[in-house]
Motif scaffolding. Structure first.
Motif, PDB file in Angstrom:
ATOM      1  N   PHE A   1       0.808  -1.218   0.000  1.00  0.00           N
ATOM      2  CA  PHE A   1       0.000   0.000   0.000  1.00  0.00           C
ATOM      3  C   PHE A   1       0.845   1.273   0.000  1.00  0.00           C
ATOM      4  CE2 PHE A   1      -2.288  -3.395   2.208  1.00  0.00           C
ATOM      5  CZ  PHE A   1      -3.352  -3.544   1.337  1.00  0.00           C
ATOM      6  N   SER A   2       2.138   1.145   0.204  1.00  0.00           N
ATOM      7  CA  SER A   2       2.969   2.349   0.219  1.00  0.00           C
ATOM      8  C   SER A   2       4.230   2.129  -0.598  1.00  0.00           C
ATOM      9  CB  SER A   2       3.330   2.726   1.657  1.00  0.00           C
ATOM     10  OG  SER A   2       4.208   1.780   2.210  1.00  0.00           O
ATOM     11  N   ARG A   3       4.622   3.163  -1.341  1.00  0.00           N
ATOM     12  CA  ARG A   3       5.794   3.031  -2.208  1.00  0.00           C
ATOM     13  C   ARG A   3       6.559   4.343  -2.231  1.00  0.00           C
ATOM     14  NH1 ARG A   3       4.665  -0.022  -7.473  1.00  0.00           N
ATOM     15  NH2 ARG A   3       5.369  -1.732  -6.166  1.00  0.00           N
ATOM     16  N   LEU A   4       7.880   4.248  -2.096  1.00  0.00           N
ATOM     17  CA  LEU A   4       8.767   5.402  -2.219  1.00  0.00           C
ATOM     18  C   LEU A   4       9.700   5.112  -3.376  1.00  0.00           C
ATOM     19  CD1 LEU A   4       9.611   5.775   1.561  1.00  0.00           C
ATOM     20  CD2 LEU A   4       7.995   7.155   0.245  1.00  0.00           C
ATOM     21  N   ARG A   5       9.921   6.134  -4.241  1.00  0.00           N
ATOM     22  CA  ARG A   5      10.667   5.844  -5.465  1.00  0.00           C
ATOM     23  C   ARG A   5      11.659   6.944  -5.789  1.00  0.00           C
ATOM     24  NH1 ARG A   5       6.493   4.886  -9.580  1.00  0.00           N
ATOM     25  NH2 ARG A   5       6.720   2.671  -9.220  1.00  0.00           N
ATOM     26  N   LEU A   6      12.835   6.534  -6.237  1.00  0.00           N
ATOM     27  CA  LEU A   6      13.847   7.459  -6.747  1.00  0.00           C
ATOM     28  C   LEU A   6      14.035   7.150  -8.226  1.00  0.00           C
ATOM     29  CD1 LEU A   6      16.243   9.473  -6.478  1.00  0.00           C
ATOM     30  CD2 LEU A   6      17.675   7.497  -5.931  1.00  0.00           C
ATOM     31  N   GLN A   7      13.962   8.183  -9.057  1.00  0.00           N
ATOM     32  CA  GLN A   7      14.113   7.962 -10.491  1.00  0.00           C
ATOM     33  C   GLN A   7      15.113   8.942 -11.080  1.00  0.00           C
ATOM     34  OE1 GLN A   7      10.578   7.062 -12.898  1.00  0.00           O
ATOM     35  NE2 GLN A   7      11.224   8.652 -14.321  1.00  0.00           N
ATOM     36  N   LEU A   8      16.021   8.417 -11.885  1.00  0.00           N
ATOM     37  CA  LEU A   8      17.003   9.255 -12.575  1.00  0.00           C
ATOM     38  C   LEU A   8      16.788   9.057 -14.069  1.00  0.00           C
ATOM     39  CD1 LEU A   8      20.025   7.908 -10.519  1.00  0.00           C
ATOM     40  CD2 LEU A   8      18.717   9.979 -10.034  1.00  0.00           C
ATOM     41  N   ALA A   9      16.813  10.164 -14.824  1.00  0.00           N
ATOM     42  CA  ALA A   9      16.605  10.012 -16.264  1.00  0.00           C
ATOM     43  C   ALA A   9      17.464  10.987 -17.039  1.00  0.00           C
ATOM     44  CB  ALA A   9      15.126  10.228 -16.596  1.00  0.00           C
ATOM     45  N   GLU A  10      17.861  10.554 -18.220  1.00  0.00           N
ATOM     46  CA  GLU A  10      18.532  11.412 -19.188  1.00  0.00           C
ATOM     47  C   GLU A  10      17.553  11.501 -20.359  1.00  0.00           C
ATOM     48  OE1 GLU A  10      21.440  12.786 -18.472  1.00  0.00           O
ATOM     49  OE2 GLU A  10      21.562  13.855 -20.377  1.00  0.00           O
ATOM     50  N   ASP A  11      16.954  12.672 -20.512  1.00  0.00           N
ATOM     51  CA  ASP A  11      15.838  12.834 -21.450  1.00  0.00           C
ATOM     52  C   ASP A  11      16.305  13.645 -22.658  1.00  0.00           C
ATOM     53  OD1 ASP A  11      13.554  13.879 -22.775  1.00  0.00           O
ATOM     54  OD2 ASP A  11      12.323  13.457 -21.016  1.00  0.00           O
ATOM     55  N   ARG A  12      16.261  13.058 -23.844  1.00  0.00           N
ATOM     56  CA  ARG A  12      16.657  13.777 -25.068  1.00  0.00           C
ATOM     57  C   ARG A  12      15.447  13.964 -25.970  1.00  0.00           C
ATOM     58  NH1 ARG A  12      20.887   9.992 -24.481  1.00  0.00           N
ATOM     59  NH2 ARG A  12      22.709  10.990 -23.519  1.00  0.00           N
ATOM     60  N   ALA A  13      14.342  14.439 -25.391  1.00  0.00           N
ATOM     61  CA  ALA A  13      13.144  14.690 -26.185  1.00  0.00           C
ATOM     62  C   ALA A  13      13.311  15.947 -27.018  1.00  0.00           C
ATOM     63  CB  ALA A  13      11.935  14.813 -25.272  1.00  0.00           C
ATOM     64  N   ARG A  14      14.032  16.927 -26.476  1.00  0.00           N
ATOM     65  CA  ARG A  14      14.244  18.173 -27.217  1.00  0.00           C
ATOM     66  C   ARG A  14      15.470  18.024 -28.107  1.00  0.00           C
ATOM     67  NH1 ARG A  14      13.733  19.239 -21.742  1.00  0.00           N
ATOM     68  NH2 ARG A  14      12.265  20.805 -20.988  1.00  0.00           N
ATOM     69  N   ARG A  15      15.461  18.714 -29.218  1.00  0.00           N
ATOM     70  CA  ARG A  15      16.550  18.590 -30.190  1.00  0.00           C
ATOM     71  C   ARG A  15      17.846  19.148 -29.630  1.00  0.00           C
ATOM     72  NH1 ARG A  15      14.291  21.191 -33.628  1.00  0.00           N
ATOM     73  NH2 ARG A  15      13.184  19.467 -34.577  1.00  0.00           N
ATOM     74  N   ASP A  16      17.747  20.278 -28.909  1.00  0.00           N
ATOM     75  CA  ASP A  16      18.944  21.024 -28.534  1.00  0.00           C
ATOM     76  C   ASP A  16      19.316  20.872 -27.060  1.00  0.00           C
ATOM     77  OD1 ASP A  16      16.657  22.181 -27.721  1.00  0.00           O
ATOM     78  OD2 ASP A  16      17.010  24.158 -28.600  1.00  0.00           O
TER      79      ASP A  16
END
Lengths: 447, 308
Positions: free
Chosen positions: A410-425
């Protein structure tokens, strides 16, 4: 014609009789059931009496608590919040190379923000229908009805009919509510092609084949008023979808499901913001057909099928979108009309591994292929590619790593790391810290 | 295209063949192995039983897998524990299978634990107390008297839904009931030395066994029902076990062995792996063997402890 209608009439007339016979059978079965349970009950009481006489230990047995609220629906509430540290300004998040959805995509605001609080209420309505309602309250106090639908089971054996607002059965993850996702955010394909999630106001029929292999077929039709469609002000529905699923076990430790989906919808003057070659803001609008194909696969493994200690889940989806119609450049100014044709695709694959009770680690890779986009205005030389900067060729991608800890289910703690290249520049490095808590009735988790 | 059509037609055809019942047997979907075997023992070849989970799987947390949905779709009788044991997966199977014949309230659905009186029915329910079952402790099958009551109800249900064989179900039940009564008498005699044995089970899933045989459940390895023990909690248990020794620490086949083994290494306390249900140990292939092996293993631990 006459024969057909007389047959229909006869069927109609017979119906009440058939129902009466059925009811009599049902009554007989119920009486027999009552008798059987009654006999069992008496014998049980007798044996309890003897047991009590012989045993010294006291066997406590009281009926489950009941009261005026015994018929209340099942209610659950999800509380969610996220802290975000983002390299790039989330206000100018774009998925370059793709016509933007009207709905907000990309990460929400920086720093600590309250996410959507999701209220779910469900119950059987009567012996024939059950109801399901999910509302999401955002931090500003706005509320949105995410799902509000009625389900009927057994129109024919194996059939489930759903109507109202529901999450489309297209693909795998689309039907899963945000709180049950394995990552903070939706895959890029869902953000780019669905504007987050495909929600339908309409009708869904599913039929499960009577085979030991899981074989399911579904059809949907609805208003189709949201991205990638648009409101049409017509009497007939504006979206149609079909999907098929196949699943089973591979030994006792693993199981799988494959799916394939198709959805067609139509947009009329669906507007989006862009800039022309000299940096002036423009509003462009697309009118035409949008056809989407998808394949999805899920594979789950746990030693002996016991997921409590360790388990692994692999999941992947591929979606291809064809848009065919016309685009008006700068609707409010120059209003230059031209043909528009795009053939684009994208996929993601993710793995989530529970390495010890409560702890999981996950990795996801997203990739979009801008494919081919053909604009009539560029072909005729009226405008240049630089007048459509959002549509300049770019293949966005993202790598996401997450860790989560669930003290209980019923309970969740989360750490997320991302490298996002959605934008061109811009490469956006994202760090997110999220909590997802659920109160109230026990939700069941979809495969 | 032609070959594709052919392949898919033959695929569907073979799936249909697989789906066809072996004989006219009633297709039974049993959530847990104990109910699968109980139906087999009472109905024999009149039922063809699909067992949805194994003794190595935690019945609280079964995945609502596509294969289970497909079996639920074909079921003519469903027997589960009920009392909220399967709340995390059974409702999903029911929703997805499109088979309303087996919905709760129909003669074709049996919630076994709800047919008998239950222990530990909470007066207040609050998740702060862990994974609490509002209807009481659902693990009723480790009391063979309760199994006998349930077997009778199962036979009566089968007699209703397969009326042509009603008398045969009753006859087979009567034969089973007789041999089961004899077996119970044997177990109760054999288990006399277990009275007062102090045990620490992993989870509250042996309450009915303890109640039946007069075992004393001192505490559990889990800090609260459904919560895996943390290192700190286990360290606390070591202190308790040293201060007040018990006769055995136990776990069921599907539970993580590490905490129990760690406690044995730290304190030397005897440990017992209980089969918990049919299939939970190599030689436990039916309910008779389940109680034989359970009692043997407890006696062995008790003997070992007394011999110390």
């Amino acid at each position: 014609m006459k024969r057909v209608s007389s047959v229909a009439l006869a069927t109609l007339l017979q119906l009440p009789l058939g129902v009466a016979a059925d009811e009599a059978d049902e009554l007989r079965a119920e009486i027999a059931l009552l008798k059987a349970d009654y006999t069992a009950r008496i014998e049980q009481l007798e044996s309890r009496l003897t047991a009590m006489e012989s045993a010294t230990g006291a066997a406590a047995s009281t009926p489950p608590p009941r009261g005026n609220n015994a018929l209340n629906p099942a209610i659950s509430l999800i509380l969610e919040g996220t802290y975000r540290a983002l390299d790039a300004n989330p206000d100018n998040y774009r998925i370059d190379g793709f016509v933007p959805a009207e709905e907000a995509v990309g990460p929400e605001a920086r720093s600590a923000t309250l996410g959507e609080s999701e209220l779910t209420i469900s119950a059987n309505i009567d012996p024939y229908f059950s109801g399901y309602f999910v509302a999401a309250f955002d931090a500003e106090g706005g509320a949105e009805v995410e799902e509000a639908n009625i389900t009927h089971v057994g129109l024919v054996p194996g059939a489930t009919t759903k109507f109202g607002r529901f999450l489309s059965g297209f693909g795998y993850q689309n039907e899963i509510h945000a709180h049950a996702w394995d990552f903070v955010d939706a895959p890029l394909v869902h953000q780019a092609f669905f504007g987050g999630a495909l929600s339908e106001d309409g009708l869904q029929v599913r039929w499960l084949a009577p085979t030991s292999l899981f074989l399911e077929f579904g059809l949907e039709t609805g208003l189709g008023d949201r991205f990638p469609g648009s409101a049409r002000n017509r009497n007939r529905p504006n979206s149609f979808a079909a999907f098929a699923h196949l699943g089973g076990d591979l030994g006792v430790s693993s199981s799988y499901r494959f799916g394939t989906s198709y959805r067609a919808t139509n947009a009329f003057d669906r507007a989006y913001l862009d800039q022309d070659a000299v940096g002036e803001e423009t509003v462009n609008a697309f009118t035409g057909d949008v056809r989407q194909w998808g394949v999805d696969a899920v594979w789950k493994w746990a030693p002996n099928g016991n997921s409590g200690v360790t388990n692994l889940k692999l999941q992947a989806e591929y979606i291809r979108v064809e848009s065919d119609g016309s685009l008006v450049f700068d609707v409010d100014g120059r209003a230059i009309d031209g043909e528009f044709e795009a053939d684009q695709s994208g996929w993601y694959a993710q793995a989530v591994y529970q390495f010890m009770p409560r702890w999981r680690v996950g990795l996801r890779y997203d990739h979009l292929d801008a494919g081919s986009v053909r604009l009539g205005q560029i072909g005729s030389g009226q405008l240049a590619a630089a007048d459509f900067p959002v549509l300049l060729d770019h293949d966005p991608s993202r790598v996401t790593l997450m860790f989560d800890f669930s003290a209980t289910e019923f309970s969740r703690l989360r750490l997320q790391l991302a490298e996002d290249r959605a934008r061109r520049d811009t490469d956006d490095t994202q760090v997110m810290l999220q909590y997802v808590m659920s109160l109230g009735s026990h939700g069941a988790h979809k495969f | 295209m032609q070959t594709h059509m052919k392949i898919s037609t033959s695929l569907i055809a073979s799936a249909w063949l697989l789906a066809a019942p072996a004989n006219g047997a009633v297709k039974v979907f049993a959530c847990e192995p104990e109910w699968a075997n109980l139906v087999e023992l009472t109905a024999g070849d009149l039922a063809s039983v699909y067992q949805a989970s194994t003794a190595m799987q935690d019945p609280h947390r079964i995945e609502a897998r596509p294969s289970l949905i497909a079996q639920m779709r074909r079921a003519q009788l469903v027997i589960c524990t009920g009392a909220d044991l399967e709340v995390g997966w059974l409702p999903l199977l029911m929703q997805s299978a499109g088979n309303r014949d087996v919905y709760a309230g129909s003669p074709r659905f049996i919630a076994a634990a709800e047919l008998v009186s239950r222990l530990e029915v909470p007066t207040t329910v609050d998740r702060a107390a862990g994974d609490i079952h509002p209807g009481g402790n659902p693990h009723v099958h480790l009391d063979p008297h309760k199994l006998a009551e349930i077997a009778q109800a199962v036979a009566e249900r089968l007699a209703i839904i397969d009326a042509a064989n009603a008398e045969e179900y009753r006859a087979r039940y009567a034969a089973f009931a007789q041999s089961w009564r004899d077996a119970i008498a044997g177990w109760e005699t054999k288990a006399q030395p277990l009275r007062g044995m102090r045990i620490v089970p992993y989870h509250k899933d042996t309450v009915y066994l303890a109640h039946w045989l007069g075992l004393v459940e001192v505490m559990n390895i889990e800090p609260k029902p459904g919560l895996p023990p943390s290192a700190a909690h286990l360290a606390g248990l070591v202190d308790l076990l040293v201060a007040a020794p018990v006769d055995a620490v136990t776990r069921s086949a599907y539970q993580d062995p590490k905490p129990m083994n760690w406690l044995r290494a730290q304190t030397g306390v005897p440990t017992v792996e209980l089969p918990y249900t049919v299939g939970g140990a190599p030689d436990v292939d039916d309910l008779y063997a389940l109680f034989d092996v359970t009692i043997d293993r407890l006696l062995e631990a008790r003997g070992r402890h007394d011999g110390d």
